[in-house]
Design an enzyme around this catalytic site. Structure first.
Site, PDB file in Angstrom:
ATOM      1  CG  HIS A 194      -5.626  -2.426   0.360  1.00  0.00           C
ATOM      2  ND1 HIS A 194      -4.907  -2.180  -0.789  1.00  0.00           N
ATOM      3  CD2 HIS A 194      -5.124  -1.601   1.299  1.00  0.00           C
ATOM      4  CE1 HIS A 194      -4.022  -1.223  -0.547  1.00  0.00           C
ATOM      5  NE2 HIS A 194      -4.133  -0.862   0.713  1.00  0.00           N
TER       6      HIS A 194
ATOM      7  CG  ASP B 204      -6.632  -3.604  -3.219  1.00  0.00           C
ATOM      8  OD1 ASP B 204      -7.373  -2.755  -2.691  1.00  0.00           O
ATOM      9  OD2 ASP B 204      -5.397  -3.633  -3.024  1.00  0.00           O
TER      10      ASP B 204
ATOM     11  CB  VAL C 272     -11.319 -18.087  -4.734  1.00  0.00           C
ATOM     12  CG1 VAL C 272     -10.247 -17.078  -5.151  1.00  0.00           C
ATOM     13  CG2 VAL C 272     -11.152 -18.478  -3.278  1.00  0.00           C
TER      14      VAL C 272
ATOM     15  CB  SER D 266      -0.967  -0.030   1.186  1.00  0.00           C
ATOM     16  OG  SER D 266      -1.974   0.921   1.025  1.00  0.00           O
TER      17      SER D 266
HETATM   18 CA    CA Z   1     -13.143 -20.163  -8.197  1.00  0.00          CA
END
Ligand code: CA
Ligand code: NAG
Ligand code: NAG
Ligand code: NAG
Ligand code: NAG
Ligand code: NAG
Ligand code: NAG
Ligand code: NAG
Ligand code: NAG
Ligand code: NAG
Ligand code: NAG
Ligand code: NAG
Ligand code: NAG
Length: 580
Positions: A490, A444, A275, A199
């Protein structure tokens, strides 16, 4: 293990020292850089403090594996000749027997220039003398914004440049010399120097790589806030969208859109695991309008974030169905900033990221959700453009998408040589043999993942103009490698996609690349939460994209997909200047 100092009896005796013997004020004083070592800097040797720390425990750290360490914290102060200021630096020194001839420079986050013990401790765990600085802002806990103005209207430029790049540089050069002197490292013996940060810490890392070709052997950089002017004003965009469309969504409604997006886009990568490893395919194939009418419901929280427990003010129960207005807000945010002529000013987060900037606040008196101006963005208008001592904007009256563009332009011109850190020519660093591992959570919600892609692309095209895309993409991998972390938030793992792995030991992979020539073709990730905690997952090297093939969807392939890549590249036609 490498034998570091085979020929020197002096060094043998240093290695044999105990931490207690090493960690004395007089020993630290005699290891300080000598007068004249750094032109323009005078170290105050009477300011030295050396303190032993034992059994310091590193647990659940985002960037370092678990470890228990002993260290000597050596701090001192220096002044810039003729300026009359005072800068404090501190270095955590490993036990002599565990020192691996390494130095680690560390940075901060947000408007902090350091992360204190949380990063220097990790440096000690890899055998590095590890440093941080207070930037001359007063003490280690003073943020850069607190001292940015000398008075309303008067910028403290010295501290602006210190925050921009100078303080980390000085801390690193002085710290490397301290490490050499402490451990008797002779001229010609290699002291490897690294940087680690995410960051703002990532911005600081790039500030060093772009400017100082011989300072670092390698940098491990996450989600850098380096296209500073664009990045900070982008935090206000979601609020301007809400105001322009005159809809202030209950946070639960926006979270429901995110959840529905994750659910729909999860399998596009070949593996149904919660995901979204391919936000590009999500962009291409998911129509967010399909979420209109889905029910949502969140319980009341006494201290919530609007959609769940947190540290905010109390929020009521929220129930309803996702409205067309909320979806319009979400879609406009995802489209990125366009000016009033429709030209693109900047880009946004990937679908599946939470709409953190769009957070509204509940008015208990009226029972309505209202505009809540992003604190991350507001301060850049008040303090850094208007130069007044305030971090909040009272309202967005009269603010349009063109105003956002004007604000970016103003910040860009004013801070192009201090905070803005996107110089694309890294030739000197490459020629000096430096290496960079750069990673960014694909989901993010604070710094768009496309921001890192754009910089990699800028470096590629600027440095290798004569080569084809594929040839230059291969060439750049010799020293600079980018990885997008599937599901990553993030600078950390993502509680809304808990089965995604985070590259906790990317610094170790960087060290293996620099010291042993082991190229990181895949980044090594570990799942840090949820049912699959501890699972190891590999992360593809950009521009290849992950796809889970095989009969059971568990075989990771890193594929070249032109249509997907094209979604990451933006024509920022609102600007006449190149936006690197
Ligand atoms: Ca997946
Ligand atoms: C540190 O931990 C070790 C091993 O558990 C123990 O022997 C030692 O006493 C501890 N030292 C201190 C200062 O607590
Ligand atoms: C290191 O020592 C200095 C001087 O005592 C102190 O100000 C600083 O907080 C210490 N740093 C850490 C991370 O403990
Ligand atoms: C800005 O305000 C803070 C309190 O909010 C104060 O401590 C600080 O001294 C002020 N700085 C200037 C330059 O006025
Ligand atoms: C140390 O090495 C540098 C670069 O190789 C050289 O310029 C310098 O003269 C050397 N210093 C000493 C004291 O040997
Ligand atoms: C979104 O999903 C998370 C689980 O990842 C759940 O805890 C939360 O309640 C969901 N929120 C909404 C608004 O659907
Ligand atoms: C979503 O719906 C809006 C409003 O009806 C429409 O303008 C827009 O084109 C739709 N988007 C897609 C991708 O279908
Ligand atoms: C709103 O105010 C009422 C009355 O003061 C209180 O009972 C309630 O908890 C408040 N609700 C929230 C969400 O703050
Ligand atoms: C909202 O949903 C929650 C959970 O289903 C329920 O307990 C609550 O009564 C609902 N509130 C309203 C106003 O419908
Ligand atoms: C500086 O500006 C802030 C924000 O507008 C204001 O609150 C403060 O009173 C001003 N300070 C002085 C000394 O004028
Ligand atoms: C670039 O390389 C990829 C494989 O990595 C290949 O699929 C693609 O066709 C190549 N593009 C060109 C223009 O050669
Ligand atoms: C990869 O991470 C695992 C932990 O998940 C660790 O055991 C392993 O040593 C790492 N491999 C490399 C090459 O860093
Ligand atoms: C699933 O994939 C893994 C990894 O390729 C493989 O080892 C395993 O045998 C496969 N299982 C089945 C049932 O095909």
């Amino acid at each position: 293990m490498r034998i570091l100092f085979p020929l020197s009896t002096i060094i043998t005796s240093v290695s044999a020292l105990s931490l207690t013997e090493l960690c004395t004020k007089s020993n630290a004083q005699s290891a300080l850089p000598v007068a004249g070592f750094y032109n323009g800097i005078t170290v105050d040797s009477s300011s030295v403090v050396a303190t032993i720390g034992t059994n310091y425990s590193i647990r659940s750290n985002t960037f370092f594996p678990d470890a228990t360490i002993n260290y000597c914290n050596i701090s001192f102060a220096y002044t810039h000749n003729g300026r009359g200021d005072l800068v404090h630096v501190a270095y955590w020194v490993p036990e002599p027997s565990k020192f691996r001839s390494r130095f680690l420079a560390t940075g901060g986050g947000g408007l902090a220039i350091n992360s204190g013990a949380s990063t220097v401790s990790g440096g000690v765990s890899i055998g590095a003398v590890s440093g941080y600085t207070d930037g001359g802002f007063g003490n280690f806990n003073t943020n850069a914004d607190a001292i940015f103005l000398l008075a309303n209207g008067t910028v403290n430029w010295e501290s602006a440049y210190m925050f921009g790049y100078q303080a980390i540089h000085e801390m690193t050069v002085l710290g490397k010399e301290l490490a050499r002197n402490l451990f008797g490292i002779k001229n010609g013996t290699k002291l490897y120097a690294y940087y680690q940060g995410c960051s703002e810490g990532g911005r600081e890392g790039w500030s060093q790589v772009q400017r100082y070709s011989n300072e670092l052997d390698g940098a491990s950089i996450g989600a850098p806030a380096f296209r500073y002017s664009h990045q900070q004003i982008q935090h206000l965009y979601s609020n301007v969208v809400e105001k322009t469309l005159d809809y202030y969504p209950p946070p639960c409604e926006m979270m429901a859109i995110v959840n529905a997006t994750i659910k729909a886009c999860d399998p596009l990568d070949g593996k149904r695991d919660g995901v979204v490893a391919r936000t590009d395919l999500c962009k291409l194939h998911f129509n967010i309008n399909s979420t209109i009418g889905l029910p949502y419901s969140c319980a009341a929280f006494s201290g919530g974030r609007g959609f769940g427990p947190g540290s905010g003010s109390p929020t009521p129960a929220q129930n309803g169905t996702i409205s067309a207005k909320a979806v319009a807000v979400a879609q406009t945010i995802l489209n990125g900033i366009h000016d009033l002529h429709g030209r693109q000013v900047y880009f946004s987060y990937q679908p599946s990221a939470t709409f953190a900037d769009a957070q509204t606040s509940y008015n208990n008196a009226t029972g309505q959700w209202e505009l809540s101006i992003s604190g991350l963005g507001a301060e850049f208008v008040t303090r850094y453009i208007d130069l007044v001592n305030s971090s909040t904007l009272p309202n967005l009256n009269g603010v349009t998408y063109d105003t956002l563009k004007e604000w970016i332009y103003h910040l860009w011109q004013t801070y192009d040589d201090s905070f803005q850190v996107n110089w694309p020519d890294l030739t000197r660093f490459e020629e000096a043999g430096g290496k960079v591992i750069h990673y960014h959570g694909e989901s993010d919600d604070s710094i768009p993942a496309a921001s890192s892609v754009r910089y990699w692309e800028s470096v590629r095209s600027v440095m290798y103009p004569g080569l084809s895309y594929n040839d230059s993409a291969t060439k750049i991998q010799d020293f600079y490698r980018l990885f997008l972390v599937p599901g990553g938030a993030h600078c950390g793992a993502n509680q809304y996609q808990p089965n995604g792995a985070w590259p906790q030991n990317s610094l170790t992979q960087l060290i293996d690349w620099v010291e042993k020539g082991i190229e990181p073709n895949l980044l090594n990730g570990t799942v840090s939460m949820g049912a699959q905690k501890g699972e190891n997952q590999k992360i593809c090297l950009w521009p290849l994209r992950p796809y889970y093939g095989g009969s059971n969807g568990t075989e990771l392939e890193c594929v070249y997909d032109q249509v997907s890549l094209d979604t990451w590249h933006y024509n920022l036609d609102a600007w006449k200047m190149p936006v690197w």
